[in-house]
Design a protein around this motif. Structure first.
Motif, mmCIF file in Angstrom:
data_model
loop_
_atom_site.group_PDB
_atom_site.id
_atom_site.type_symbol
_atom_site.label_atom_id
_atom_site.label_comp_id
_atom_site.label_asym_id
_atom_site.label_seq_id
_atom_site.Cartn_x
_atom_site.Cartn_y
_atom_site.Cartn_z
ATOM 1 N N GLU A 33 -50.692 -17.048 -23.110
ATOM 2 C CA GLU A 33 -49.957 -16.791 -24.347
ATOM 3 C C GLU A 33 -50.741 -15.844 -25.244
ATOM 4 N N LYS A 34 -52.054 -16.075 -25.304
ATOM 5 C CA LYS A 34 -52.893 -15.193 -26.122
ATOM 6 C C LYS A 34 -52.932 -13.781 -25.562
ATOM 7 N N ILE A 35 -52.899 -13.657 -24.235
ATOM 8 C CA ILE A 35 -52.902 -12.321 -23.612
ATOM 9 C C ILE A 35 -51.698 -11.517 -24.089
ATOM 10 N N VAL A 36 -50.505 -12.136 -24.041
ATOM 11 C CA VAL A 36 -49.275 -11.443 -24.445
ATOM 12 C C VAL A 36 -49.340 -11.051 -25.916
ATOM 13 N N VAL A 37 -49.774 -11.987 -26.763
ATOM 14 C CA VAL A 37 -49.859 -11.712 -28.204
ATOM 15 C C VAL A 37 -50.884 -10.616 -28.484
ATOM 16 N N LEU A 38 -52.047 -10.721 -27.850
ATOM 17 C CA LEU A 38 -53.108 -9.752 -28.104
ATOM 18 C C LEU A 38 -52.730 -8.371 -27.582
ATOM 19 N N GLU A 39 -52.090 -8.295 -26.411
ATOM 20 C CA GLU A 39 -51.652 -6.996 -25.894
ATOM 21 C C GLU A 39 -50.687 -6.324 -26.868
ATOM 22 N N TYR A 40 -49.762 -7.087 -27.409
ATOM 23 C CA TYR A 40 -48.802 -6.511 -28.345
ATOM 24 C C TYR A 40 -49.509 -6.023 -29.610
ATOM 25 N N GLN A 41 -50.459 -6.810 -30.096
ATOM 26 C CA GLN A 41 -51.209 -6.400 -31.290
ATOM 27 C C GLN A 41 -51.985 -5.112 -31.034
ATOM 28 N N LEU A 42 -52.617 -5.020 -29.881
ATOM 29 C CA LEU A 42 -53.362 -3.807 -29.539
ATOM 30 C C LEU A 42 -52.430 -2.599 -29.408
ATOM 31 N N PHE A 43 -51.248 -2.848 -28.830
ATOM 32 C CA PHE A 43 -50.284 -1.758 -28.673
ATOM 33 C C PHE A 43 -49.783 -1.277 -30.037
ATOM 34 N N ILE B 119 -51.968 -3.017 -21.356
ATOM 35 C CA ILE B 119 -53.298 -2.564 -21.752
ATOM 36 C C ILE B 119 -54.223 -2.463 -20.541
ATOM 37 N N ARG B 120 -54.968 -1.365 -20.483
ATOM 38 C CA ARG B 120 -55.864 -1.085 -19.370
ATOM 39 C C ARG B 120 -57.102 -1.991 -19.444
ATOM 40 N N PRO B 121 -57.579 -2.517 -18.303
ATOM 41 C CA PRO B 121 -58.820 -3.309 -18.292
ATOM 42 C C PRO B 121 -59.981 -2.494 -18.866
ATOM 43 N N GLY B 122 -60.826 -3.150 -19.628
ATOM 44 C CA GLY B 122 -61.965 -2.485 -20.229
ATOM 45 C C GLY B 122 -61.717 -1.968 -21.626
ATOM 46 N N TYR B 123 -60.458 -1.988 -22.073
ATOM 47 C CA TYR B 123 -60.141 -1.455 -23.411
ATOM 48 C C TYR B 123 -60.535 -2.431 -24.510
ATOM 49 N N ASP B 124 -60.373 -3.754 -24.247
ATOM 50 C CA ASP B 124 -60.674 -4.758 -25.278
ATOM 51 C C ASP B 124 -61.399 -5.935 -24.612
ATOM 52 N N LEU B 125 -62.563 -6.323 -25.155
ATOM 53 C CA LEU B 125 -63.405 -7.361 -24.567
ATOM 54 C C LEU B 125 -62.721 -8.713 -24.565
ATOM 55 N N GLU B 126 -62.110 -9.081 -25.696
ATOM 56 C CA GLU B 126 -61.449 -10.395 -25.779
ATOM 57 C C GLU B 126 -60.319 -10.489 -24.767
ATOM 58 N N LEU B 127 -59.550 -9.417 -24.628
ATOM 59 C CA LEU B 127 -58.438 -9.414 -23.675
ATOM 60 C C LEU B 127 -58.963 -9.558 -22.250
ATOM 61 N N ASP B 128 -60.062 -8.901 -21.954
ATOM 62 C CA ASP B 128 -60.642 -9.004 -20.608
ATOM 63 C C ASP B 128 -61.074 -10.436 -20.311
ATOM 64 N N GLU B 129 -61.666 -11.120 -21.301
ATOM 65 C CA GLU B 129 -62.098 -12.505 -21.093
ATOM 66 C C GLU B 129 -60.911 -13.421 -20.842
ATOM 67 N N ASP C 120 -57.748 13.932 -28.900
ATOM 68 C CA ASP C 120 -58.160 12.597 -29.326
ATOM 69 C C ASP C 120 -57.066 11.582 -29.038
ATOM 70 N N ILE C 121 -55.810 11.989 -29.269
ATOM 71 C CA ILE C 121 -54.672 11.107 -28.972
ATOM 72 C C ILE C 121 -54.527 10.921 -27.470
ATOM 73 N N VAL C 122 -54.678 11.997 -26.724
ATOM 74 C CA VAL C 122 -54.581 11.925 -25.263
ATOM 75 C C VAL C 122 -55.602 10.933 -24.717
ATOM 76 N N GLN C 123 -56.849 11.033 -25.177
ATOM 77 C CA GLN C 123 -57.905 10.163 -24.685
ATOM 78 C C GLN C 123 -57.673 8.722 -25.102
ATOM 79 N N LEU C 124 -57.213 8.519 -26.324
ATOM 80 C CA LEU C 124 -56.962 7.164 -26.820
ATOM 81 C C LEU C 124 -55.902 6.461 -25.980
ATOM 82 N N ILE C 125 -54.791 7.168 -25.710
ATOM 83 C CA ILE C 125 -53.727 6.566 -24.897
ATOM 84 C C ILE C 125 -54.214 6.340 -23.469
ATOM 85 N N GLN C 126 -54.976 7.286 -22.946
ATOM 86 C CA GLN C 126 -55.515 7.144 -21.591
ATOM 87 C C GLN C 126 -56.402 5.915 -21.486
ATOM 88 N N ASP C 127 -57.235 5.688 -22.492
ATOM 89 C CA ASP C 127 -58.138 4.532 -22.484
ATOM 90 C C ASP C 127 -57.382 3.222 -22.668
#
Length: 863
Positions: free
Chosen positions: A520-530, A427-437, A404-411
């Motif tokens: 700016e939001k991309i950087v903040v959101l990526e860090y939050q997701l990480f 963060i990989r494309p497709g992981y978070d909708l807001e980040l992709d937008e 489960d951890i392996v798949q989560l990190i992979q995604d």
């Protein structure tokens, strides 16, 4: 009147007052700054420029700084030099701060609490130790914060200081803290300075002792705590220090173990050094050590565990056999061993990665390393479920792939993320909708800029017009002065350059707000997701740590079996008859160092019937010391659970191995070679038991011949009559060989020598019987002494070996006496020399003896 400084420096001073013994790294924007004495110290130790800053009221204060993104390297240098560093961060957004930005110390880095890869040894632990002495108990609590390993132990009685020093030598801590008053602090400090010189040590004080005593139960629960109050207090001091330095919840430090000396073969610090178990005597590295010979581990986790096994062998036969059975199965199944070792090559040190995740310092690359490591484990588990040994069954049941951890990190994370966690790109494309937008907006902005530039050129007719961006002024339209007359009225001047003007339009301003906001939001959101990803993994700390322990175990078993296969070792029989029987034993380290020369094997048979003590005589350089160390090392190897270099071996576990080998002055304490030797022998005679193995090499050589021989014989007699331990005793005192006929269980052995005139060949075979020569002159010749010196030495030796009257009298009366000197200076000397002893009748002999007696009486005043 107290000095006043600027508000920022007042804030610095207030924080510094809480960390007087630390160098304060004070975050200011993109730098960590240091002021006052800290600046002077840091600039000197780090070799960086010392400047000054306005401190208010016309005062200038010393200042230096380092970039925050490269601070780890500078901190590492300070820690290596024995300093502690308090890291003070900005705890609010400077853009939203009213007045001085809030700051606070988020962690204190000390030699025992470092987590930086630059400072942590890959294949060894980094221990922090707290010592406490109370109610006759000398206690320790130790933790490796990088792995979460935590233990405690206590010693009592007259030997408690020696036992503690032995334990500290084995742990080799990076930092030691003394809690409260320790009566033996001076002796321990002296030992640290001599044997663990790189260790930092200081005292620790606590104001609220009642709160401190609650820490062990609240952190570990009540089941695993020491029963003795001093030991619990020692653990409490350790937890207190960790909370006040790391400032985290320490969830990865979740198991408290007890060091049980009774479960191990005890190797004191002298024996560890003399046998070069894990550190050689030259530079302290593992090269040329038993550990170096056995280490074929593929992971850092396995390397650390192997070092523990080598330094702390077992003494319970059942546990030893369990290890040997697992090693034996891997020896017999080389394909399975090779497959497991191949898979382990792809496993990173995730035992330490999980610690970095827990304390919040892990970056995206750490997480991808964790993913790769865990993804390999199902293949390892598939291989070990086919093995039958008990250890493999246990490991297989506890080894999880954490898919489960392996798949989560992979995604979540890209395959090759950047090191920095606050600059995006993880963060990989497709992981978070807001980040992709947001990324779509940022990506499309480049095309928008290109279209805007083309349109404006077309509309204005200015072919050199271009759209640019910088961090200070944002987006702009740039037009050269030559085209300034063609600039439309809707352009608003933003900046004037030497050759051009820069403008902004309402349309470009609107775009800037949209794009910069998105980036700016991309950087903040990526860090939050990480961070969210890191917290999810953190909830499985215990399970992943358990997996890491099983991986380390498998790695060590593979390493021991690989060493056995490569070096032609055999499985020893573990018996309980208190005997040690070895056929064709070899020294594991020396035989590896012999590149082109064959190592000569030797047998050993020690028991408590007819060969309890072996007195080994023979020349220097013939192999006596190698042989004795060899016997000790093979015993250690067997009790580790390792195969041994021999044709056959049957070994009863011993409780301790003692060695007295070599000679060295302890100049720091003013002790001579002989004093050090006698202190070590005293230690052995006080602590050895009938279950011990004793190695004594050349006892008594540091004093006069008769003193030394007397001490050597008395030591053997004491061991034989009082201790009854299996003992190897090498000596040049050939007189000691007479003990074979005087004491049951004392046997003479010697190193075989073949003489050819003045040439001697050392056969390096240990054979029954004593030697009557030391061949010292021959050894001196091998060492390269001048030929004239060698010839003169042989002449002197020949003279001393003549059975003349002086020799006879000296042998008959070792103590100095005036009789021989006066006798041979008298007129009777000529008569004596003229006598033909073979033709003198018994009556004539009596008359001669009568004359000598009267002469002696006259000179003694008795006539």
């Amino acid at each position: 009147m107290a000095e006043t400084y600027t508000p920022m420096l007042e804030q610095y001073r207030e924080i510094k007052n809480r960390h007087l013994n630390d160098i304060l790294f004070f975050r200011m924007g993109d730098f960590y700054e240091m002021f006052f004495e800290d600046a002077e110290t840091a600039s000197r130790e780090l070799e960086i420029t010392l400047t000054a800053r306005d401190g208010g009221g016309g005062k200038r204060v010393p200042m230096c700084g380092v970039p925050y993104h490269s601070a780890d390297g500078y901190i590492a240098k300070l820690i290596e030099k024995g300093y502690k560093v308090a890291v003070c961060e900005q705890t609010e957004d400077p853009r939203q701060a009213q007045g001085i930005v809030k700051r606070e110390v988020v962690k204190v880095i000390t030699p025992g609490t470092v987590l930086s890869d630059q400072l942590l040894p890959d294949k060894a632990n980094n221990y922090l130790v707290v010592l406490l002495e109370e109610s006759g108990l000398l206690c320790f609590a130790a933790v490796d914060i990088s792995t979460g390993e935590c233990m405690w132990g206590s010693f009592t009685g007259a030997s408690k200081v020696a036992a503690m020093c032995d334990r500290l030598f084995c742990l080799s801590p990076a930092e030691i803290l003394f809690a409260g008053k320790i009566d033996s602090a001076a002796a321990i400090n002296e030992f640290i300075a001599a044997r663990i010189p790189s260790c930092a040590y200081s005292s620790i004080d606590v104001e609220d002792f009642s709160a401190l005593r609650k820490l062990p139960a609240s952190h570990f629960g009540t089941d695993n705590l020491p029963e003795q109050e001093p030991a619990r207090d020692c653990v409490a001091y350790l937890l207190y220090y960790l909370h006040h330095t790391l400032k985290s919840d320490l969830s990865h430090v979740n198991r408290l173990g007890r060091y049980d000396a009774d479960a191990h073969l005890l190797l004191d610090n002298i024996t560890l050094r003399n046998l070069e178990i894990s550190r050689n005597l030259r530079d302290g590295s593992k090269k040329g050590t038993l550990l170096g010979v056995l280490d074929y581990t593929q992971t850092a986790m396995g390397a650390r565990l192997l070092k523990k096994w080598v330094e702390q062998p077992l003494n319970q036969p059942t546990e030893i056999v369990t290890r040997l059975d697992a090693v034996d199965e891997l020896v017999k199944q080389p394909a399975a061993r090779a497959y497991i070792r191949e898979q382990l090559r792809d496993v990173y040190d995730f035992e330490r990665i999980i610690t970095k995740i827990e304390v919040g310092t892990a970056n995206a690359r750490d997480l991808t390393a964790l993913r790769q490591s865990l993804a390999t484990l199902p293949l390892v588990k598939e291989a070990i479920v086919k093995l039958r040994a008990k250890l493999f069954s246990s490991a297989g049941g506890q080894l999880s792939g954490h898919m489960d951890i392996v798949q989560l990190i992979q995604d979540a994370l890209v395959d090759n993320p950047p090191v920095a966690t606050r600059e995006g790109g993880m963060i990989r494309p497709g992981y978070d909708l807001e980040l992709d937008e947001l990324r779509t907006i940022a990506r499309d902005s480049k095309l928008w800029i290109q279209n805007l530039e083309a349109n404006e050129r077309e509309t204005t007719g200015i072919r050199s017009l271009k759209v640019g961006y910088n961090r200070v002024f944002g987006y702009y339209l740039e037009v050269t002065h030559a085209n300034a007359s063609e600039v439309p009225a809707r352009y608003t001047r933003k900046q004037t350059l030497a050759n051009a003007e820069r403008y902004i339009t309402p349309e470009l301003k609107e775009f800037e707000l949209k794009v910069l906001g998105a980036e700016e939001k991309i950087v903040v959101l990526e860090y939050q997701l990480f961070v969210s990803l890191r917290e999810t993994i953190k909830r499985q700390v215990r399970e992943i740590q358990q997996t890491a322990r099983q991986v380390a175990l498998l790695d060590v078993l593979c390493s021991l079996s690989e060493a056995a296969s490569r070096h032609n070792y055999v499985k020893p029989q573990i018996v309980t008859d208190r005997e040690l029987r070895i056929k064709d034993g070899r020294h594991p380290v020396v035989e590896e160092l012999l590149q082109r020369e064959r190592f000569i094997p030797n047998d050993t048979g020690l028991n408590h019937r007819d060969c309890e003590i072996m007195i080994i005589t023979g020349p220097n350089m013939a192999g006596k010391s190698t042989y004795m160390r060899q016997v000790a090392l093979l015993t250690v190897m067997a009790q580790i659970g390792s195969f041994v270099p021999a044709r056959e071996a049957s070994i009863s576990p011993v409780d301790r191995i003692f060695t007295r080998v070599g000679a060295s002055d302890d100049l720091s304490s003013g002790q001579s070679t002989f004093m050090v030797e006698m202190a070590e022998v005293s230690h052995i005679l006080k602590h050895a038991t009938s279950k011990s193995l004793i190695i004594l090499d050349e006892i008594g050589r540091g004093t006069s011949t008769y003193d030394g021989m007397s001490i050597a014989r008395a030591v053997i007699e004491h061991i034989k009559s009082k201790i009854k331990a299996k003992t190897l005793f090498s000596t040049h005192y050939h007189e000691l060989t007479e003990m074979e006929g005087q004491f049951d269980g004392v046997k003479n052995y010697s190193v075989a020598v073949k003489e050819r005139g003045n040439d001697v060949v050392f056969l390096r075979r240990i054979v029954p019987g004593g030697a009557d020569k030391s061949y010292g002159v021959h050894v001196a010749q091998l060492a390269g002494l001048p030929k004239s010196v060698i010839e003169r030495a042989r002449q002197i030796l020949s003279d001393h070996e003549q059975p003349d009257c002086r020799q006879i009298e000296r042998a008959a009366s070792p103590s100095p006496s005036p009789l021989p000197a006066s006798l041979f200076s008298s007129g009777l000397s000529d008569e004596l020399l003229a006598l033909d002893i073979m033709t003198v009748t018994p009556l004539e002999a009596l008359n001669i003896l009568y004359k000598l007696q009267n002469q002696a009486k006259a000179e003694a005043g008795k006539l």
